[in-house]
Design a protein around this motif. Structure first.
Motif, PDB file in Angstrom:
ATOM      1  N   GLY A   1      -6.119  -0.738 -10.235  1.00  8.32           N
ATOM      2  CA  GLY A   1      -5.120  -1.775 -10.022  1.00  8.32           C
ATOM      3  C   GLY A   1      -4.015  -1.303  -9.089  1.00  8.32           C
ATOM      4  O   GLY A   1      -3.514  -2.065  -8.252  1.00  8.32           O
ATOM      5  N   PHE A   2      -3.621  -0.039  -9.231  1.00  7.07           N
ATOM      6  CA  PHE A   2      -2.589   0.539  -8.374  1.00  7.07           C
ATOM      7  C   PHE A   2      -3.041   0.527  -6.914  1.00  7.07           C
ATOM      8  O   PHE A   2      -2.292   0.100  -6.017  1.00  7.07           O
ATOM      9  CB  PHE A   2      -2.290   1.969  -8.829  1.00  7.07           C
ATOM     10  N   LEU A   3      -4.271   0.997  -6.660  1.00  5.96           N
ATOM     11  CA  LEU A   3      -4.770   1.039  -5.289  1.00  5.96           C
ATOM     12  C   LEU A   3      -5.033  -0.354  -4.735  1.00  5.96           C
ATOM     13  O   LEU A   3      -4.987  -0.555  -3.515  1.00  5.96           O
ATOM     14  CB  LEU A   3      -6.042   1.889  -5.214  1.00  5.96           C
ATOM     15  N   ASN A   4      -5.277  -1.312  -5.604  1.00  5.34           N
ATOM     16  CA  ASN A   4      -5.435  -2.692  -5.151  1.00  5.34           C
ATOM     17  C   ASN A   4      -4.090  -3.296  -4.765  1.00  5.34           C
ATOM     18  O   ASN A   4      -4.003  -4.140  -3.871  1.00  5.34           O
ATOM     19  CB  ASN A   4      -6.091  -3.532  -6.251  1.00  5.34           C
ATOM     20  N   GLN A   5      -3.026  -2.840  -5.450  1.00  6.62           N
ATOM     21  CA  GLN A   5      -1.676  -3.324  -5.129  1.00  6.62           C
ATOM     22  C   GLN A   5      -1.176  -2.733  -3.814  1.00  6.62           C
ATOM     23  O   GLN A   5      -0.574  -3.423  -2.997  1.00  6.62           O
ATOM     24  CB  GLN A   5      -0.714  -2.983  -6.258  1.00  6.62           C
ATOM     25  N   TYR A   6      -1.406  -1.416  -3.637  1.00 10.57           N
ATOM     26  CA  TYR A   6      -0.947  -0.733  -2.426  1.00 10.57           C
ATOM     27  C   TYR A   6      -2.157  -0.489  -1.529  1.00 10.57           C
ATOM     28  O   TYR A   6      -2.714   0.605  -1.474  1.00 10.57           O
ATOM     29  CB  TYR A   6      -0.245   0.578  -2.786  1.00 10.57           C
ATOM     30  N   ARG A   7      -2.530  -1.552  -0.825  1.00  9.56           N
ATOM     31  CA  ARG A   7      -3.722  -1.490   0.008  1.00  9.56           C
ATOM     32  C   ARG A   7      -3.471  -0.678   1.272  1.00  9.56           C
ATOM     33  O   ARG A   7      -2.363  -0.642   1.805  1.00  9.56           O
ATOM     34  CB  ARG A   7      -4.166  -2.905   0.408  1.00  9.56           C
ATOM     35  N   PRO A   8      -4.497  -0.017   1.775  1.00  8.45           N
ATOM     36  CA  PRO A   8      -4.359   0.704   3.041  1.00  8.45           C
ATOM     37  C   PRO A   8      -4.243  -0.266   4.212  1.00  8.45           C
ATOM     38  O   PRO A   8      -4.706  -1.413   4.099  1.00  8.45           O
ATOM     39  CB  PRO A   8      -5.656   1.514   3.119  1.00  8.45           C
ATOM     40  N   PRO A   9      -3.600   0.211   5.274  1.00  6.26           N
ATOM     41  CA  PRO A   9      -3.065   1.558   5.484  1.00  6.26           C
ATOM     42  C   PRO A   9      -1.813   1.807   4.634  1.00  6.26           C
ATOM     43  O   PRO A   9      -0.931   0.952   4.558  1.00  6.26           O
ATOM     44  CB  PRO A   9      -2.756   1.583   6.975  1.00  6.26           C
ATOM     45  N   VAL A  10      -1.761   2.987   4.008  1.00  8.52           N
ATOM     46  CA  VAL A  10      -0.702   3.263   3.054  1.00  8.52           C
ATOM     47  C   VAL A  10      -0.287   4.740   3.102  1.00  8.52           C
ATOM     48  O   VAL A  10      -1.111   5.620   3.363  1.00  8.52           O
ATOM     49  CB  VAL A  10      -1.159   2.883   1.622  1.00  8.52           C
ATOM     50  N   ILE A  11       0.990   4.966   2.865  1.00  9.29           N
ATOM     51  CA  ILE A  11       1.525   6.313   2.665  1.00  9.29           C
ATOM     52  C   ILE A  11       1.765   6.478   1.172  1.00  9.29           C
ATOM     53  O   ILE A  11       2.523   5.713   0.574  1.00  9.29           O
ATOM     54  CB  ILE A  11       2.860   6.514   3.421  1.00  9.29           C
ATOM     55  N   ILE A  12       1.098   7.452   0.555  1.00  6.96           N
ATOM     56  CA  ILE A  12       1.332   7.756  -0.855  1.00  6.96           C
ATOM     57  C   ILE A  12       2.062   9.093  -0.921  1.00  6.96           C
ATOM     58  O   ILE A  12       1.508  10.142  -0.586  1.00  6.96           O
ATOM     59  CB  ILE A  12       0.017   7.811  -1.655  1.00  6.96           C
ATOM     60  N   ASP A  13       3.301   9.033  -1.351  1.00  5.36           N
ATOM     61  CA  ASP A  13       4.178  10.201  -1.352  1.00  5.36           C
ATOM     62  C   ASP A  13       4.079  10.958  -2.668  1.00  5.36           C
ATOM     63  O   ASP A  13       3.961  10.347  -3.737  1.00  5.36           O
ATOM     64  CB  ASP A  13       5.623   9.716  -1.132  1.00  5.36           C
ATOM     65  N   GLU A  14       4.119  12.287  -2.592  1.00  6.24           N
ATOM     66  CA  GLU A  14       4.117  13.170  -3.779  1.00  6.24           C
ATOM     67  C   GLU A  14       2.848  12.993  -4.612  1.00  6.24           C
ATOM     68  O   GLU A  14       2.877  12.834  -5.831  1.00  6.24           O
ATOM     69  CB  GLU A  14       5.370  12.927  -4.644  1.00  6.24           C
ATOM     70  N   ILE A  15       1.711  13.078  -3.953  1.00  7.86           N
ATOM     71  CA  ILE A  15       0.421  12.865  -4.612  1.00  7.86           C
ATOM     72  C   ILE A  15       0.143  13.935  -5.665  1.00  7.86           C
ATOM     73  O   ILE A  15      -0.667  13.727  -6.579  1.00  7.86           O
ATOM     74  CB  ILE A  15      -0.719  12.819  -3.552  1.00  7.86           C
TER      75      ILE A  15
ATOM     76  N   GLU B   1     -12.591   4.661  -2.300  1.00  6.27           N
ATOM     77  CA  GLU B   1     -12.089   3.680  -1.337  1.00  6.27           C
ATOM     78  C   GLU B   1     -12.468   4.095   0.089  1.00  6.27           C
ATOM     79  O   GLU B   1     -12.850   3.253   0.911  1.00  6.27           O
ATOM     80  CB  GLU B   1     -10.573   3.561  -1.469  1.00  6.27           C
ATOM     81  N   ILE B   2     -12.346   5.384   0.382  1.00  5.24           N
ATOM     82  CA  ILE B   2     -12.678   5.869   1.727  1.00  5.24           C
ATOM     83  C   ILE B   2     -14.165   5.696   2.008  1.00  5.24           C
ATOM     84  O   ILE B   2     -14.565   5.301   3.112  1.00  5.24           O
ATOM     85  CB  ILE B   2     -12.261   7.345   1.879  1.00  5.24           C
ATOM     86  N   ASP B   3     -15.000   5.982   1.007  1.00  8.17           N
ATOM     87  CA  ASP B   3     -16.445   5.848   1.214  1.00  8.17           C
ATOM     88  C   ASP B   3     -16.844   4.396   1.464  1.00  8.17           C
ATOM     89  O   ASP B   3     -17.865   4.129   2.113  1.00  8.17           O
ATOM     90  CB  ASP B   3     -17.196   6.413   0.010  1.00  8.17           C
ATOM     91  N   ASN B   4     -16.039   3.463   0.960  1.00 11.84           N
ATOM     92  CA  ASN B   4     -16.302   2.040   1.209  1.00 11.84           C
ATOM     93  C   ASN B   4     -15.790   1.597   2.576  1.00 11.84           C
ATOM     94  O   ASN B   4     -16.299   0.629   3.151  1.00 11.84           O
ATOM     95  CB  ASN B   4     -15.657   1.184   0.116  1.00 11.84           C
ATOM     96  N   ASP B   5     -14.787   2.298   3.086  1.00 13.18           N
ATOM     97  CA  ASP B   5     -14.210   1.957   4.385  1.00 13.18           C
ATOM     98  C   ASP B   5     -13.611   3.218   5.001  1.00 13.18           C
ATOM     99  O   ASP B   5     -12.547   3.669   4.588  1.00 13.18           O
ATOM    100  CB  ASP B   5     -13.126   0.877   4.231  1.00 13.18           C
ATOM    101  N   ARG B   6     -14.280   3.805   5.981  1.00 11.18           N
ATOM    102  CA  ARG B   6     -13.852   5.073   6.582  1.00 11.18           C
ATOM    103  C   ARG B   6     -12.963   4.872   7.804  1.00 11.18           C
ATOM    104  O   ARG B   6     -12.907   5.729   8.696  1.00 11.18           O
ATOM    105  CB  ARG B   6     -15.075   5.915   6.953  1.00 11.18           C
ATOM    106  N   LYS B   7     -12.241   3.775   7.835  1.00  7.66           N
ATOM    107  CA  LYS B   7     -11.349   3.540   8.969  1.00  7.66           C
ATOM    108  C   LYS B   7     -10.338   4.676   9.102  1.00  7.66           C
ATOM    109  O   LYS B   7      -9.670   5.038   8.135  1.00  7.66           O
ATOM    110  CB  LYS B   7     -10.596   2.216   8.780  1.00  7.66           C
ATOM    111  N   PRO B   8     -10.186   5.264  10.289  1.00  5.74           N
ATOM    112  CA  PRO B   8      -9.263   6.387  10.478  1.00  5.74           C
ATOM    113  C   PRO B   8      -7.808   5.998  10.195  1.00  5.74           C
ATOM    114  O   PRO B   8      -7.373   4.885  10.506  1.00  5.74           O
ATOM    115  CB  PRO B   8      -9.452   6.757  11.951  1.00  5.74           C
TER     116      PRO B   8
END
Length: 409
Positions: free
Chosen positions: A64-78, A91-98
């Motif tokens: 749900g979190f990743l659905n809310q903050y859709r890419p392109p996204v900056i995730i700080d303090e991972i 998510e990357i394997d579903n869409d490898r957009k640089p």
């Protein structure tokens, strides 16, 4: 306050052209978040996991979190939620957009283990340290990578740094304190150490006594520029060698110290095998040592080691901020041959002796002359980096470079 350009910016911009994710690590307050926002604020969403409410939501419902903050996204303090990386992998394997996923983290020790497990082949991992000298004096856009820089050294390039050396060593290179003279040095450094201990160290490892760990931090500061003697350090604060090794790893992983390992090729068994310890920022180092006045610093016994620390760490930044693996070493043999810094590039050696003195003579280059005569490897550069103002030939193939001319360009 005007934001200073960072050398790493160009490396990041190249990375986002081909990698789905870019992971930017480095110590707290080195400017990671600022740099990402400066480069990508217009096109990327931003969310920080340092916010406990957001972190709880992400932990309880990562999809749900990743659905809310859709890419392109900056995730700080991972590093506060490393388990999120496995969901980002999906998510990357579903869409490898640089350039879709830009992640920052302060705790390399925890973060990199999870990155290697989850994002191998999907992420470019880069490191941002505090300012280099060239960045601090607003010359970052003209900074050369290590190969070009060494070539231009031999051409006699010069650059003037106006900030006094003593001031640089006292205030250090962290962006906030280095770029704003109004920031109280002792208050900032004290707050940084407290925050580092309470947040990063406590989160990274099970440290029972933070005050004892802080004393270990001070012991490291006192030994900057020296060959590591971990048994002696453990004895000084009353801990086991095993604990001292673990704590040293924590400091290294958190970018507070750097271990420079010995060069061994074509040297044989004569070489000293322990690394040299460097405290990554001279400002924090002088603070921990109780050095607060320029006169006390310059006339004190630590001045030479602090000067060497600044130069070695500036070389380290030049490698890391261009996305390169540091090929840096030192050399010391049991029969007295010692070189402060050995850089190996394309099979050739570049040798540097680091002297804080403002008066340089041929006696300062004795180890360089000996290495030139005895080395089995091709030597491309043999030089002294010193506290002098000018560049000049010392003798034969050995040149002296003033620290301002070396670090400023």
């Amino acid at each position: 306050m005007k934001l200073k350009p960072r050398v790493l910016a160009n490396t990041i911009l190249n990375a986002v052209k081909t990698f789905p994710a870019v992971v930017l690590t480095g110590p707290r307050q080195s400017g990671k978040t600022t740099l990402f926002q400066m480069l990508f604020s217009k096109g990327h969403n931003f969310v920080s996991l340092e916010d406990p409410d957001i972190r709880i939501r992400a932990k309880e419902d990562p999809k749900g979190f990743l659905n809310q903050y859709r890419p392109p996204v900056i995730i700080d303090e991972i590093q506060y939620l490393p388990e999120l990386l496995s969901y980002i992998k999906t998510e990357i394997d579903n869409d490898r957009k640089p350039g879709n996923w830009l992640l920052t983290g302060s705790q390399n020790f925890v973060l990199m283990q999870n990155v290697s497990q989850s994002l191998a082949g999907r992420a470019a991992t880069l490191s941002l340290l505090p300012f280099s000298v060239s960045e601090m004096v607003d010359n970052a856009e003209n900074t050369r990578n290590i190969s070009l820089w060494i070539k231009e050294l031999s051409a006699g390039s010069e650059f003037s740094v106006k900030t006094p050396l003593s001031n640089i060593l006292l205030r250090g290179f962290y962006p906030e304190i280095a770029s704003n003279i109004a920031v109280d040095r002792q208050l900032w450094c004290g707050s940084y150490v407290t925050t580092y201990l309470e947040r990063d160290v406590r989160n990274m490892a099970n440290i029972g006594d933070l005050s004892q760990f802080e004393r270990f931090l001070l012991v490291c500061a006192a030994r900057t520029g020296q060959i590591l003697n971990i048994s002696e350090m453990a004895r000084d604060i009353g801990i086991s060698v095993t604990t001292a090794k673990r704590w040293l790893s924590i400091l290294e992983a958190g970018y507070q110290i750097y271990l420079l390992y010995p060069y061994y090729k074509n040297i044989g068994k004569r070489v000293v095998k322990s690394p040299k310890l460097y405290f990554n920022d001279p400002g924090l180092c002088t603070y921990l040592l109780g050095l607060n006045e320029e006169k006390t610093l310059i006339n004190g016994p630590s001045f030479g080691s602090l000067f060497e620390t600044m130069i070695v760490c500036d070389f380290l930044k030049r490698f890391l901020h261009f996305g390169q693996r540091p090929s840096m070493y030192y050399l010391k043999t049991r029969d007295g041959l010692e070189i402060d810094l050995v850089i190996e590039l394309e099979g050739k050696l570049h040798l540097f002796e680091i002297k804080s003195s403002m008066t340089i003579t041929s006696k300062h280059a004795s180890s360089l002359f000996k290495m030139i005569n005895e080395s089995g490897s091709p030597i491309d550069t043999a030089a002294i980096i010193s506290g002098t103002e000018d560049n000049f030939t010392v003798k034969g193939d050995v040149t002296n470079y003033g620290w301002k001319n070396v670090s400023g360009f």
